[in-house]
Scaffold this active site. Structure first.
Site, short mmCIF file in Angstrom:
data_model
loop_
_atom_site.label_atom_id
_atom_site.label_comp_id
_atom_site.label_asym_id
_atom_site.label_seq_id
_atom_site.Cartn_x
_atom_site.Cartn_y
_atom_site.Cartn_z
N ASP A 1 0.82 -1.22 0.00
CA ASP A 1 0.00 0.00 0.00
C ASP A 1 0.85 1.26 0.00
O ASP A 1 2.03 1.24 0.38
CB ASP A 1 -0.95 0.02 1.20
N GLU B 1 0.24 -1.02 5.75
CA GLU B 1 1.27 -0.51 6.63
C GLU B 1 1.05 0.97 6.94
O GLU B 1 1.36 1.45 8.02
CB GLU B 1 2.66 -0.71 6.00
N GLU B 2 0.52 1.67 5.96
CA GLU B 2 0.36 3.11 6.13
C GLU B 2 -0.86 3.46 6.99
O GLU B 2 -1.07 4.62 7.33
CB GLU B 2 0.25 3.81 4.77
ZN ZN Z 1 6.61 2.35 4.34
#
Ligand code: ZN
Ligand code: NAG
Ligand code: NAG
Ligand code: NAG
Length: 571
Positions: free
Chosen positions: A170, A237-238
Site C-alpha cells: 500500500d 502498513e500506512e
Molecule cells: Zn513504508
C-alpha cells in the site's frame, strides 16, 4: 513506513518522516550549533587519548562477508550489472507504481469495502511479472490481500530458522488537489533516465520489487536454499496494519512459533547516510513506542450570566499548562541505539569532525558515570527527541455557544515513547499530574484503567488510544547482525570513495509493520540499502522518487544476505 501508527491526527501532524529526516540531517549541525565549531574545541595533543577506534568492543566492525557459493554470486552480480536487467527491473517498478494501491484511514473490512479490491491488481501484477518465483514458492494469503511467499529450504525450520523479508503493497493516498504539484503524475511511474518518479517509488514498492527480484535471481541461478526464505507483503502498513500485517504475523507465528525466525528485514529510515564526515549504514534496531492520550473534562452547563470561576475549558487549560510544563525526562542511556550510533561516530568518524565533549562523555556514561550522563543530556539537547518521550497536543475541542457554559472540553495528545520507558509509566506520569488538578476543582478523576465509565457529570477522565510499547532493542551481538553487517560491507559502498562504510545501530522514530512481529524473533532490522535520506525525504509528499542507479543494485544486496545467511546453516 508509516508516519504514525494512528492516522486520526493526520490533519494536524506532518509526516514524522519529514520530522525524522530533518532530525537526522540536523544532527551534526545541531551539535555544532550547541558546541560551536568542534574543530575549535580541542588541539591535536588532546586527540590522542581519545583514539576510540581501538578501544575494545566499541562499535566493532565485521569484515566483508562474501557468499561461499561464488558461482551463484557471480551469476547474480553479472545480471544486476547488465543494462538489460536495469531496463527490466525499472519497468517492473514503474508498472507497479501505476497501480494506485492507496490505503485510507477509514477503510471498512476487506471483502466489504470495495476500495481494497485494488490489491487484487497488485497480486496479479506480482504473479504475472514473477512466474519463476511463483513456480518455486508456496503462496499463502492472510486475510485475502496479505501475501506470504515461502521458498522452502532443504533443512527443516526447526534446524535452520527461516529468514523473513517484509514489504508493504500500500501507499499513502495522493490528494486530488495535490496532483498538480507533482513534476510527473504520481501514478505514471515516469522514468527520466536517472530517477523513477511516483507514489510508492521508495515507500515501499522499490523495496518490494527488490526482495522478490532477489528471489527471482537466486532461483534462476540454480541456487537451492538450506534455510527457508519467506517474503511477506502487507496491504495496510500506512494505516493500522490490522488488516494484513497482523494476520500475516499470526499466520507465521502459528507456523513457526515464538522465536521461530532467524531474522526479519523491513524498510528502514536512513539507509546509507553521511554524518560527522563519515559514511554510515544505519540499521534501525528499535522503534519508539506510541500512544495517543485523550483527556475529557465534563461538567454541568448553565447560562453564561451565572458562571463558575472555572469551567471545563479553564480546567482543561490548566491541565494542558501542567502537561507542557512537565515534559518527560531526557535520558541518554546505553540501551538507546542512538547511544550506539554516537559511539560508532566517536570511534570511526574523523576526529576533527566529532565533538570531543561528546566523545569524552560517552565512555564515562558507558562506564556508569551518572554526572557525565547529565552533562551529555545537556550537550545533546538539540537531539532530545531521540532521548525522551515526546508529547504534542494535537487536538482540542470545547464549547458550542458563546452564551452557554460549556459542558465538555477534550484534547488528544500524541506521544512517541522513548525506548527506555513503557506505556504504563507514561500513563502513570499523566495520572499523577492531573489527579491533583481534578481534586482541586472538586471533580471526579478517572485514570486510564477506568476510562470515562462513571455516570458522574463533573469529572476529568483519561484514556489511551493505539498504545504501542517501544520495540524491543534487537541485539547487535547476534550472529544474524554480523551476517547483515558483513553483507552490507561486501555489497554496499560508502558515499565517498576514500571513506569506509561503518555499520551502526540506529533508532526509528516512526513505526513499521514489524510492530506485529516481536514474538517471531529478537533480530529485527529495519534497513533499506540505498541513501534513504536523499531518496525518502519525499515519501508521503509530492514528487516521491528513487534513484535508478541505487535501486537496481538492491536485489544484489538481498540476494547476498540470503546466501550469507544460508552459509551459516549447520555451522
Ligand atoms: Zn513504508
Ligand atoms: C589501532 O587501529 C589501527 C587502525 O584500525 C590499527 O592499524 C592498529 O594496529 C590498532 N592498534 C592496536 C594497538 O590495536
Ligand atoms: C471524549 O470527548 C470526545 C469529544 O467530546 C468524545 O467524542 C468522546 O467520545 C469522549 N470519550 C470518552 C471516552 O468519553
Ligand atoms: C512550571 O514549573 C516550574 C518548576 O517546576 C514552576 O516554577 C513554574 O511556576 C511552572 N509554571 C507554570 C505556568 O505552572
Amino acid at each position: 513506513m508509516n508516519k504514525q501508527t494512528n492516522q486520526r491526527l493526520d490533519k494536524v501532524t506532518t509526516s514524522s518522516w519529514l520530522i525524522h529526516g530533518a532530525l537526522a540531517i540536523g544532527l551534526l549541525s545541531a551539535l555544532v550549533a550547541t558546541l560551536g565549531n568542534p574543530l575549535k574545541l580541542f588541539g591535536p595533543s588532546e586527540l590522542d587519548k581519545y583514539s576510540w577506534g581501538n578501544e575494545s568492543g566499541v562499535c566493532q566492525q565485521v569484515p566483508k562477508l562474501s557468499p561461499k557459493n561464488t558461482n551463484v554470486e557471480q551469476f547474480v552480480r553479472e545480471k544486476v550489472e547488465s543494462p538489460d536487467y536495469h531496463r527490466e527491473i525499472i519497468n517492473k517498478l514503474s508498472g507497479m507504481i501505476q497501480i494506485p494501491s492507496e490505503s485510507y484511514d477509514e477503510l471498512g473490512p476487506i471483502g466489504e469495502d470495495k476500495r481494497w479490491d485494488i490489491f487484487y491488481q497488485m497480486e496479479d501484477y506480482i504473479q504475472s511479472n514473477y512466474p519463476t518465483v511463483l513456480e518455486n514458492v508456496k503462496l499463502d494469503h492472510a486475510n485475502t490481500h496479505g501475501l506470504i511467499l515461502t521458498w522452502e529450504g532443504s533443512v527443516p525450520a526447526s534446524d535452520a530458522k527461516p529468514i523473513l523479508m517484509l514489504a508493504h503493497q500500500d501507499v499513502v493516498p495522493v490528494l486530488a488537489e495535490n496532483v498538480k504539484d507533482w513534476t510527473h503524475p504520481p501514478y505514471e511511474g515516469h522514468y527520466d533516465g536517472e530517477i523513477i518518479w511516483g507514489r510508492g517509488a521508495t515507500d515501499d514498492k522499490g523495496y518490494l520489487i527488490s526482495i522478490i527480484e532477489s528471489l527471482d535471481l537466486l532461483i534462476k541461478s540454480g541456487f537451492k536454499p538450506k534455510r527457508t526464505v519467506i517474503l511477506a507483503f502487507g496491504c495496510d502498513e500506512e494505516i493500522s496494519g490490522e488488516n494484513c500485517a497482523r494476520p500475516i504475523s499470526n499466520f507465521l507465528h502459528d507456523r513457526y512459533g515464538d522465536d521461530g525466525i532467524y531474522l526479519i528485514m523491513d524498510e528502514g529510515s536512513m539507509g546509507i547516510h553521511k554524518e560527522f564526515d563519515q559514511s554510515f549504514a544505519m540499521v534501525s534496531v528499535a522503534e519508539k513506542g506510541y500512544l495517543d492520550v485523550g483527556i475529557n473534562v465534563t461538567s454541568t452547563g448553565g447560562h453564561a450570566s451565572n458562571p463558575p470561576d472555572h469551567n471545563v475549558i479553564g480546567v482543561l487549560s490548566e491541565i494542558l499548562v501542567a502537561i507542557e510544563n512537565h515534559t518527560f525526562p531526557r535520558q541518554v542511556t546505553t540501551e538507546n541505539p542512538i547511544f550506539g550510533f554516537l559511539e560508532c561516530a566517536a570511534a570511526h568518524a574523523p576526529e576533527s569532525s566529532f565533538p570531543i565533549s561528546v566523545r569524552d562523555k560517552l565512555s564515562k556514561v558507558a562506564h556508569g558515570d551518572g554526572s557525565a550522563q547529565q552533562k551529555l543530556v545537556e550537550i545533546l539537547d538539540n537531539m532530545r527527541y531521540y532521548f525522551r518521550t515526546s508529547q504534542s497536543v494535537g487536538k482540542i475541542n470545547g464549547g458550542v455557544k458563546i452564551n452557554a457554559i460549556p459542558e465538555s472540553a477534550s484534547t488528544l495528545i500524541n506521544l512517541r515513547l522513548a525506548v527506555e520507558t513503557s506505556v504504563s509509566q507514561v500513563e502513570e506520569h499523566y495520572e499523577n499530574l492531573i489527579r491533583p488538578i481534578a481534586k482541586k476543582h472538586g471533580m471526579v478523576f478517572e485514570g486510564f484503567k477506568s476510562p470515562c465509565h462513571s455516570l458522574e457529570k463533573r469529572k476529568v477522565c483519561l484514556f489511551g488510544v493505539d498504545a504501542l510499547e517501544p520495540a524491543p532493542v534487537s541485539p547487535v551481538d547476534a550472529e544474524s547482525f554480523r551476517i547483515l553487517s558483513g553483507t552490507i560491507k561486501n555489497v554496499l559502498k560508502p558515499l565517498d570513495q576514500d571513506d569506509e562504510l561503518i555499520v551502526t545501530p540506529y533508532l526509528m522514530a516512526a513505526n513499521t509493520d514489524t510492530k506485529f512481529y516481536w514474538a517471531l524473533t529478537k533480530n529485527i532490522y529495519r534497513f533499506t540499502p540505498v541513501n534513504l535520506v536523499e531518496n525518502l525525504n519525499r515519501a508521503h509528499t509530492t514528487d516521491e522518487f528513487i534513484r535508478a542507479e541505487e535501486f537496481v543494485r538492491e536485489p544484489l544486496f538481498f540476494a547476498s544476505l540470503i546466501l550469507n545467511a544460508d552459509d551459516v546453516v549447520g555451522s
